[in-house]
Design a protein around this motif. Structure first.
Motif, PDB file in Angstrom:
ATOM      1  N   LYS A  72       4.805  14.047  19.359  1.00  0.00           N
ATOM      2  CA  LYS A  72       5.949  14.961  19.432  1.00  0.00           C
ATOM      3  C   LYS A  72       5.499  16.323  19.962  1.00  0.00           C
ATOM      4  O   LYS A  72       6.221  16.968  20.727  1.00  0.00           O
ATOM      5  CB  LYS A  72       6.597  15.101  18.059  1.00  0.00           C
ATOM      6  CG  LYS A  72       7.892  15.862  18.065  1.00  0.00           C
ATOM      7  CD  LYS A  72       8.546  15.847  16.702  1.00  0.00           C
ATOM      8  CE  LYS A  72       9.894  16.538  16.747  1.00  0.00           C
ATOM      9  NZ  LYS A  72      10.580  16.493  15.465  1.00  0.00           N
ATOM     10  N   THR A  83      15.558  15.257  27.313  1.00  0.00           N
ATOM     11  CA  THR A  83      15.969  15.340  25.906  1.00  0.00           C
ATOM     12  C   THR A  83      15.442  14.113  25.188  1.00  0.00           C
ATOM     13  O   THR A  83      15.189  13.069  25.808  1.00  0.00           O
ATOM     14  CB  THR A  83      17.503  15.395  25.764  1.00  0.00           C
ATOM     15  OG1 THR A  83      18.065  14.230  26.363  1.00  0.00           O
ATOM     16  CG2 THR A  83      18.078  16.645  26.395  1.00  0.00           C
ATOM     17  N   PHE A  84      15.284  14.227  23.870  1.00  0.00           N
ATOM     18  CA  PHE A  84      14.701  13.155  23.079  1.00  0.00           C
ATOM     19  C   PHE A  84      15.620  12.678  21.957  1.00  0.00           C
ATOM     20  O   PHE A  84      15.240  11.811  21.186  1.00  0.00           O
ATOM     21  CB  PHE A  84      13.372  13.625  22.464  1.00  0.00           C
ATOM     22  CG  PHE A  84      12.341  13.983  23.492  1.00  0.00           C
ATOM     23  CD1 PHE A  84      11.513  13.012  24.020  1.00  0.00           C
ATOM     24  CD2 PHE A  84      12.208  15.277  23.961  1.00  0.00           C
ATOM     25  CE1 PHE A  84      10.567  13.327  24.976  1.00  0.00           C
ATOM     26  CE2 PHE A  84      11.272  15.602  24.910  1.00  0.00           C
ATOM     27  CZ  PHE A  84      10.441  14.623  25.428  1.00  0.00           C
ATOM     28  N   THR A  85      16.818  13.217  21.868  1.00  0.00           N
ATOM     29  CA  THR A  85      17.714  12.872  20.767  1.00  0.00           C
ATOM     30  C   THR A  85      18.675  11.757  21.155  1.00  0.00           C
ATOM     31  O   THR A  85      18.997  11.577  22.329  1.00  0.00           O
ATOM     32  CB  THR A  85      18.534  14.106  20.344  1.00  0.00           C
ATOM     33  OG1 THR A  85      19.241  14.595  21.486  1.00  0.00           O
ATOM     34  CG2 THR A  85      17.644  15.196  19.781  1.00  0.00           C
ATOM     35  N   GLN A  86      19.130  11.028  20.137  1.00  0.00           N
ATOM     36  CA  GLN A  86      20.094   9.960  20.390  1.00  0.00           C
ATOM     37  C   GLN A  86      21.380  10.590  20.923  1.00  0.00           C
ATOM     38  O   GLN A  86      21.896  11.547  20.364  1.00  0.00           O
ATOM     39  CB  GLN A  86      20.380   9.181  19.110  1.00  0.00           C
ATOM     40  CG  GLN A  86      21.272   7.989  19.330  1.00  0.00           C
ATOM     41  CD  GLN A  86      21.395   7.133  18.079  1.00  0.00           C
ATOM     42  OE1 GLN A  86      20.956   7.502  17.005  1.00  0.00           O
ATOM     43  NE2 GLN A  86      22.010   5.982  18.238  1.00  0.00           N
ATOM     44  N   GLY A  88      21.476  12.261  23.584  1.00  0.00           N
ATOM     45  CA  GLY A  88      21.102  13.466  24.320  1.00  0.00           C
ATOM     46  C   GLY A  88      21.490  13.352  25.782  1.00  0.00           C
ATOM     47  O   GLY A  88      21.497  12.273  26.358  1.00  0.00           O
ATOM     48  N   ALA A  95      17.426  11.387  29.851  1.00  0.00           N
ATOM     49  CA  ALA A  95      17.207  11.409  28.410  1.00  0.00           C
ATOM     50  C   ALA A  95      16.234  10.286  28.068  1.00  0.00           C
ATOM     51  O   ALA A  95      16.301   9.193  28.637  1.00  0.00           O
ATOM     52  CB  ALA A  95      18.533  11.220  27.676  1.00  0.00           C
ATOM     53  N   TRP A  97      15.633   8.896  24.930  1.00  0.00           N
ATOM     54  CA  TRP A  97      15.923   8.097  23.741  1.00  0.00           C
ATOM     55  C   TRP A  97      15.914   6.622  24.144  1.00  0.00           C
ATOM     56  O   TRP A  97      16.530   6.247  25.134  1.00  0.00           O
ATOM     57  CB  TRP A  97      17.271   8.494  23.145  1.00  0.00           C
ATOM     58  CG  TRP A  97      17.623   7.723  21.926  1.00  0.00           C
ATOM     59  CD1 TRP A  97      18.448   6.646  21.845  1.00  0.00           C
ATOM     60  CD2 TRP A  97      17.156   7.956  20.599  1.00  0.00           C
ATOM     61  NE1 TRP A  97      18.523   6.189  20.569  1.00  0.00           N
ATOM     62  CE2 TRP A  97      17.739   6.978  19.763  1.00  0.00           C
ATOM     63  CE3 TRP A  97      16.298   8.888  20.023  1.00  0.00           C
ATOM     64  CZ2 TRP A  97      17.505   6.904  18.396  1.00  0.00           C
ATOM     65  CZ3 TRP A  97      16.067   8.820  18.662  1.00  0.00           C
ATOM     66  CH2 TRP A  97      16.660   7.850  17.865  1.00  0.00           C
ATOM     67  N   GLU A  98      15.196   5.789  23.440  1.00  0.00           N
ATOM     68  CA  GLU A  98      15.048   4.353  23.708  1.00  0.00           C
ATOM     69  C   GLU A  98      14.508   4.067  25.113  1.00  0.00           C
ATOM     70  O   GLU A  98      14.960   3.157  25.796  1.00  0.00           O
ATOM     71  CB  GLU A  98      16.363   3.594  23.487  1.00  0.00           C
ATOM     72  CG  GLU A  98      16.778   3.526  22.045  1.00  0.00           C
ATOM     73  CD  GLU A  98      17.942   2.589  21.798  1.00  0.00           C
ATOM     74  OE1 GLU A  98      17.807   1.728  20.927  1.00  0.00           O
ATOM     75  OE2 GLU A  98      18.978   2.731  22.473  1.00  0.00           O
ATOM     76  N   ASN A 108      21.122   4.692  32.130  1.00  0.00           N
ATOM     77  CA  ASN A 108      21.706   5.731  31.285  1.00  0.00           C
ATOM     78  C   ASN A 108      22.498   6.789  32.056  1.00  0.00           C
ATOM     79  O   ASN A 108      22.650   7.899  31.591  1.00  0.00           O
ATOM     80  CB  ASN A 108      20.612   6.398  30.447  1.00  0.00           C
ATOM     81  CG  ASN A 108      19.616   7.162  31.279  1.00  0.00           C
ATOM     82  OD1 ASN A 108      19.553   6.983  32.479  1.00  0.00           O
ATOM     83  ND2 ASN A 108      18.847   8.011  30.643  1.00  0.00           N
ATOM     84  N   LEU A 165      11.508   6.700  19.120  1.00  0.00           N
ATOM     85  CA  LEU A 165      12.844   7.159  19.482  1.00  0.00           C
ATOM     86  C   LEU A 165      13.779   5.961  19.686  1.00  0.00           C
ATOM     87  O   LEU A 165      14.371   5.780  20.745  1.00  0.00           O
ATOM     88  CB  LEU A 165      12.797   8.000  20.761  1.00  0.00           C
ATOM     89  CG  LEU A 165      11.935   9.259  20.708  1.00  0.00           C
ATOM     90  CD1 LEU A 165      11.936   9.954  22.051  1.00  0.00           C
ATOM     91  CD2 LEU A 165      12.401  10.189  19.614  1.00  0.00           C
ATOM     92  N   SER A 166      13.895   5.141  18.661  1.00  0.00           N
ATOM     93  CA  SER A 166      14.728   3.952  18.719  1.00  0.00           C
ATOM     94  C   SER A 166      15.028   3.490  17.304  1.00  0.00           C
ATOM     95  O   SER A 166      14.158   3.592  16.434  1.00  0.00           O
ATOM     96  CB  SER A 166      13.991   2.842  19.481  1.00  0.00           C
ATOM     97  OG  SER A 166      14.697   1.640  19.400  1.00  0.00           O
TER      98      SER A 166
END
Length: 173
Positions: A72, A83-86, A88, A95, A97-98, A108, A165-166
């Motif tokens: 991180k 970005t790293f947020t769900q 995002g 992004a 995430w996943e 995405n 991140l999943s």
């Protein structure tokens, strides 16, 4: 100094520049270098030495002991573009995430480069490792300007963080 004097000075400077340019053009037209062939034969000359490229150390064995928390911190290098947020939003980059096991160049709503769109694989652990060490070498034509992460341990930590991140992380190799 009057404007007439300033005009004379500017005219003199422009004239000198024009004369230098014309002399350069005439000189290039008059002098044509000849390609001299050497009559000397060197016997058993060594072949040019290519710079041996280091083999990329696999990241798989390091993932078991990698730290998502340290990853991180490494991911702070990426926050300007990702970005790293769900849920995002995409920024300059997509992004993340996943990202592990996602199709390269799609999925995405991000407009990927043509180089990334040509990739027909998924983001596995070793693919991420190869990309993160030198993105422009791994994906020719990528828009990603990031130079890469040299230390394999830092890449392993970052990949461990990306794996986290999943809601259902991909199993480790």
């Amino acid at each position: 100094m009057s404007s007439f004097e300033i005009n004379k000075i500017a005219g003199a400077i422009l004239t000198v520049a024009l004369v230098v340019m014309v002399i350069g053009i005439i000189g290039n037209a008059l002098v044509k270098p000849k390609d001299h062939k050497s009559s000397v034969v060197v016997a058993d000359a060594p072949a040019p030495v290519k710079k041996e490229e280091k083999k990329l150390e696999p990241v798989g064995p390091l993932l078991a002991s990698a730290s998502a928390e340290k990853g991180k911190k490494v991911a702070n290098l990426c926050k300007a573009c990702h970005t790293f947020t769900q849920g995002g939003k995409n920024k300059i980059g997509p992004a993340l995430w996943e990202i592990v096991d996602r199709n390269m160049g799609g999925g995405n709503g991000f407009k990927y480069s043509s180089g990334m769109m040509k990739m027909k694989a998924k983001w596995g652990y070793e693919e991420l490792n190869k990309f993160l060490v030198k993105p422009r070498k791994y994906v020719k034509g990528t828009k990603m300007a990031f130079i890469g992460i040299k230390k394999v341990k830092d890449r392993a930590n970052l990949i461990a963080y990306l794996r986290s991140l999943s809601p259902s992380p991909k199993p480790l190799p």
